[in-house]
Each structure stands twice: as structure tokens, then as C-alpha cells.
Design an enzyme around this catalytic site. Structure first.
Site, PDB file in Angstrom:
ATOM      1  N   LEU A 148       5.758 -29.904 -46.712  1.00  0.00           N
ATOM      2  CA  LEU A 148       5.492 -30.831 -47.807  1.00  0.00           C
ATOM      3  C   LEU A 148       4.361 -31.751 -47.384  1.00  0.00           C
ATOM      4  O   LEU A 148       4.322 -32.237 -46.251  1.00  0.00           O
ATOM      5  CB  LEU A 148       6.724 -31.677 -48.133  1.00  0.00           C
ATOM      6  CG  LEU A 148       7.951 -30.956 -48.708  1.00  0.00           C
ATOM      7  CD1 LEU A 148       9.100 -31.945 -48.901  1.00  0.00           C
ATOM      8  CD2 LEU A 148       7.622 -30.257 -50.013  1.00  0.00           C
ATOM      9  N   PHE A 164      10.025 -41.897 -37.260  1.00  0.00           N
ATOM     10  CA  PHE A 164       8.731 -42.501 -37.543  1.00  0.00           C
ATOM     11  C   PHE A 164       8.686 -43.936 -37.012  1.00  0.00           C
ATOM     12  O   PHE A 164       9.695 -44.506 -36.612  1.00  0.00           O
ATOM     13  CB  PHE A 164       8.471 -42.531 -39.052  1.00  0.00           C
ATOM     14  CG  PHE A 164       8.373 -41.172 -39.694  1.00  0.00           C
ATOM     15  CD1 PHE A 164       7.426 -40.252 -39.272  1.00  0.00           C
ATOM     16  CD2 PHE A 164       9.204 -40.825 -40.743  1.00  0.00           C
ATOM     17  CE1 PHE A 164       7.319 -39.007 -39.876  1.00  0.00           C
ATOM     18  CE2 PHE A 164       9.109 -39.590 -41.355  1.00  0.00           C
ATOM     19  CZ  PHE A 164       8.165 -38.675 -40.916  1.00  0.00           C
ATOM     20  N   ARG A 196       5.940 -46.902 -46.387  1.00  0.00           N
ATOM     21  CA  ARG A 196       4.574 -46.605 -46.815  1.00  0.00           C
ATOM     22  C   ARG A 196       4.513 -45.323 -47.632  1.00  0.00           C
ATOM     23  O   ARG A 196       3.633 -45.156 -48.478  1.00  0.00           O
ATOM     24  CB  ARG A 196       3.646 -46.482 -45.601  1.00  0.00           C
ATOM     25  CG  ARG A 196       3.305 -47.837 -44.969  1.00  0.00           C
ATOM     26  CD  ARG A 196       2.148 -47.738 -43.996  1.00  0.00           C
ATOM     27  NE  ARG A 196       2.482 -46.989 -42.796  1.00  0.00           N
ATOM     28  CZ  ARG A 196       2.133 -45.741 -42.535  1.00  0.00           C
ATOM     29  NH1 ARG A 196       1.439 -45.054 -43.428  1.00  0.00           N
ATOM     30  NH2 ARG A 196       2.475 -45.138 -41.408  1.00  0.00           N
ATOM     31  N   LYS A 237       5.592 -49.114 -30.023  1.00  0.00           N
ATOM     32  CA  LYS A 237       5.772 -47.669 -29.896  1.00  0.00           C
ATOM     33  C   LYS A 237       6.304 -47.344 -28.504  1.00  0.00           C
ATOM     34  O   LYS A 237       6.070 -48.061 -27.539  1.00  0.00           O
ATOM     35  CB  LYS A 237       4.455 -46.943 -30.132  1.00  0.00           C
ATOM     36  CG  LYS A 237       3.954 -47.033 -31.559  1.00  0.00           C
ATOM     37  CD  LYS A 237       2.678 -46.230 -31.744  1.00  0.00           C
ATOM     38  CE  LYS A 237       2.215 -46.295 -33.203  1.00  0.00           C
ATOM     39  NZ  LYS A 237       0.953 -45.541 -33.420  1.00  0.00           N
ATOM     40  N   ASP A 294      14.225 -39.306 -24.073  1.00  0.00           N
ATOM     41  CA  ASP A 294      14.166 -38.557 -25.331  1.00  0.00           C
ATOM     42  C   ASP A 294      15.482 -37.840 -25.623  1.00  0.00           C
ATOM     43  O   ASP A 294      16.134 -38.080 -26.639  1.00  0.00           O
ATOM     44  CB  ASP A 294      13.028 -37.542 -25.288  1.00  0.00           C
ATOM     45  CG  ASP A 294      11.696 -38.148 -25.699  1.00  0.00           C
ATOM     46  OD1 ASP A 294      11.680 -39.272 -26.230  1.00  0.00           O
ATOM     47  OD2 ASP A 294      10.656 -37.495 -25.480  1.00  0.00           O
TER      48      ASP A 294
END
Length: 384
Positions: free
Chosen positions: A73, A98, A105, A138, A170
């Protein structure tokens, strides 16, 4: 016949990338959930990591995206954002990693989604927990290792902080997120309400640090690096084995009196059972070089796997250092079903790690990671 898969009927819209998020949704897919991976037209970025080229996806993508469906998409387009909304209306879980403002946004702010879809569970990976001064920063695995404390306790005693060679931030975050998703699904069964689940890399590593924090509680000082030695349980340490290759080592961990005595019997040094230098743990801790020399003199004459088998037969906790090639060929892992034969259309026949969770009557679903957009047409057709 196997029982139904534990997560049959659960649909996950997976917007995660790289490792932390995909490692969580990978577990859900193994356990039977339908995981629909939403990708941009260029593909999820991990498709282009190590081993990826024009003919095949990276091995990282292959290992973290088994048993999922791929839907492409373009979320810069209104029509595809509406298709995503339609998918979410039939979903149980939205997983995303994200930056905190990205979904807003894209016109999909989390609070608005939950107001519209109160049974939806939104599971998010972040670098840091909410509300603090770092909440918008981040982070990636090694950053999470640093800020979670793991680097501070890893490395040689006289060396610099060192990252752990495996991605504990992670995949550690992914494991915690999986637990959170399962808890949220159970809560929804009881209350009918979805909601938010969030795990950060820093928080997950801190949770793994609890044992390492013990010296700070006891002595009020920061935990020190000790390399491979377990300084309060001498001679627990890493020992060289023949023929002396880069991974020809055996780790021996002696956590009880019977372990030390079993070791002495195994290496034919019962003459040391009553030696005052070694008779008590406190004495061994006070004579570390001498105690380690006794063990090293024996391990240096033996192959690591033979040494592991021999010592284990005497009840001594120990383990050979296995490199990545040895892991894929390891007899124990093969017999346990943890390393399995797997065919991927692009990579061919592989040996890969399987699902580490064993439930009686259940065989995890392990299917090849999907080609980019392989399921777009089929999944979107289901929306009509």
C-alpha cells in the site's frame, strides 16, 4: 491430528520493520495468527539488508517474516489509506514501530483509531518510554543496549563497554511486545475492550538487567565488567579447548559445592578435595588463578564437545561455545526441532531456527516469508 493453532482467527495488521516489531509478529504468525504485512511499493527496508539483491530478499527478512502475508500500500495516497482503514476494521491487532508522530501524519492517529475501533489493539515499539525527556528520540538495537545498561556490564574487566553480539534490545523488545499483545487479547475477551500496548527498547533491556543490578543494591556502586569470569563463583569461567580455534572454548559454571566436587572427580583431581585453597567457595574466590589453572590444564587437552559430555556426566554445568555454523548443524537443536529444514523460493533449501515455544498437540506454522506484494490482490479482494 494437531489441535487448532492457539491464535487461529486472530488477524494482525503488521506495519513494523527491521527486527523489534517483526520478531513479535513472527511469533504470532508461528502460533497461528494471520499476519498481514503492510509494505510500501519499495518493500519493507529489511528486504534490502545482508544477502538481498535484485533476485532475492535479504536473509534477515526471510528469518523474521515467515508465515506472513505481504500487501503493498502506498500510504501517501488517499485510496490506499482508506484500504488500510478497511483492513483495520476487520483486524484484532495493529502492530507498528514508527516514530511516535508517524501514524498521525498519515491521518491515522492512534487515539482516533481506538475511538473508531474500540476492540482494536494497537501494539507499538518505541525507543524510550512515554513522557520522559528522551521519549521522542530515535533508537536502534545497539543504542538500546547502551541506554538500557547492557553495554556497561559487558566486556573485559579492563576494557571498554561492549555491545552484546546478539540483538537483545530488538528481539528482547519483540518478546515483551508479544507478551503484551497476548495479555491485551485476553483482557479483551473479558472486557470487550482493546487498547494500547507499548514496549520500548530501553525498558526491555532494563528488564533484562535486573540480575546485573544486584551489586548496586548490595554495595551502592555501579556493577563492574568482569569479562567471562563469574567472580563470586570461582573457577566459573571460559576455558580453552583443543585444537585452539577461535571458538574452541567451554564455559563451566560452578554454582554449588557438588559442582566443584564433581569437576574434580571428572578430571581425576580428587587429591584437591580437601585442599584448603579450594575446599570452600570463599577459599576458591581468594585463589582464583590457582583454581582456574587446575581446570585449564584439563580443558586444553580435550575437544570442547567431548569435554562438555564428560563433565556433564559428572553433573557439572558446562557448555561448549557453538558458532553460527555449528548451531545450524547441532544434533541437540535438530533433535529438539529448533533447527529445521526449510525451503524458500528465492534462497532454496535452508536450515533455519524454528519457533522456540512448545505446546502439546500443536505444530507451529512455519511458511516462507512472502514475496513483496504477493498477497495484495487476494487480501484487498476480501475487503469487497
Amino acid at each position: 491430528m494437531s489441535d487448532p493453532r492457539p491464535l487461529d482467527g486472530i488477524r494482525v495488521v503488521d506495519m513494523t520493520q527491521y527486527e523489534a516489531g517483526p520478531s513479535a509478529t513472527q511469533i504470532l504468525a508461528w502460533l497461528g495468527a494471520e499476519v498481514i504485512k503492510i509494505e510500501p511499493p519499495s518493500g519493507e527496508p529489511s528486504r534490502h539488508l545482508i544477502g538481498g539483491d535484485a533476485t532475492r530478499d535479504s536473509i534477515v527478512f526471510v528469518l523474521f517474516n515467515q508465515s506472513k502475508r505481504s500487501v503493498v500500500l502506498d500510504l501517501t495516497q488517499d485510496a490506499d489509506r482508506e484500504r488500510l482503514r478497511a483492513l483495520l476494521r476487520g483486524a484484532d491487532v495493529l502492530a507498528e514501530n514508527f516514530a511516535p508522530t508517524t501514524l498521525a501524519r498519515l491521518g491515522l492517529p492512534i487515539e482516533a483509531l481506538l475511538a473508531e475501533l474500540p476492540r482494536l489493539i494497537v501494539a507499538s515499539v518505541r525507543g524510550y518510554g512515554p513522557n520522559g525527556p528522551w521519549s521522542g528520540y530515535k533508537s536502534l538495537d545497539f543504542v538500546g543496549q547502551a541506554t538500557g545498561g547492557a553495554m556497561s556490564v559487558n566486556g573485559a574487566a579492563d576494557g571498554t563497554p561492549m555491545r552484546v553480539g546478539v540483538t537483545i534490545a530488538d528481539s528482547g523488545t519483540g518478546l515483551h511486545l508479544t507478551v503484551g499483545i497476548l495479555a491485551a487479547l485476553l483482557r479483551r475477551e473479558r472486557t470487550g475492550r482493546g487498547g494500547r500496548v507499548e514496549v520500548s527498547l530501553q525498558d526491555a533491556v532494563v528488564n533484562l538487567m535486573r540480575n546485573a543490578m544486584a551489586p548496586t543494591y548490595v554495595a551502592g556502586t555501579a556493577a563492574a565488567r568482569t569479562g567471562n569470569a563469574y567472580v563470586t563463583a570461582v573457577p566459573s569461567d571460559l576455558y580453552p579447548c583443543k585444537p585452539g580455534g577461535p571458538n574452541d572454548y567451554l564455559y563451566i559454571l560452578l554454582a554449588a559445592k557438588q559442582h566443584w566436587e564433581g569437576l574434580l572427580r571428572a578430571i581425576d583431581r580428587t587429591d584437591l578435595l580437601d585442599d584448603p585453597r579450594f575446599a570452600r567457595q570463599s577459599a576458591r574466590n581468594a585463589n582464583p588463578d590457582a583454581a582456574r589453572a587446575v581446570v585449564r590444564a584439563w580443558t586444553e587437552r580435550h575437544d570442547k564437545l567431548d569435554a562438555m559430555q564428560h563433565l556433564s556426566n559428572y553433573g557439572v554445568p558446562c557448555g561448549a561455545v557453538l558458532d553460527t555454523a555449528e548451531l545450524l548443524a547441532n544434533e541437540q537443536l535438530r533433535a529438539a526441532g529448533m533447527i529445521i529444514d526449510h525451503h524458500h523460493p528465492q534462497w532454496g533449501d535452508l536450515r533455519v531456527p524454528a519457533c522456540p515455544i512448545r505446546l502439546d498437540g500443536f505444530t507451529p506454522r512455519i511458511e516462507p516469508a512472502p514475496a513483496l506484494g504477493a498477497d495484495t490482490e487476494a487480501v484487498l479482494r476480501e475487503l469487497k
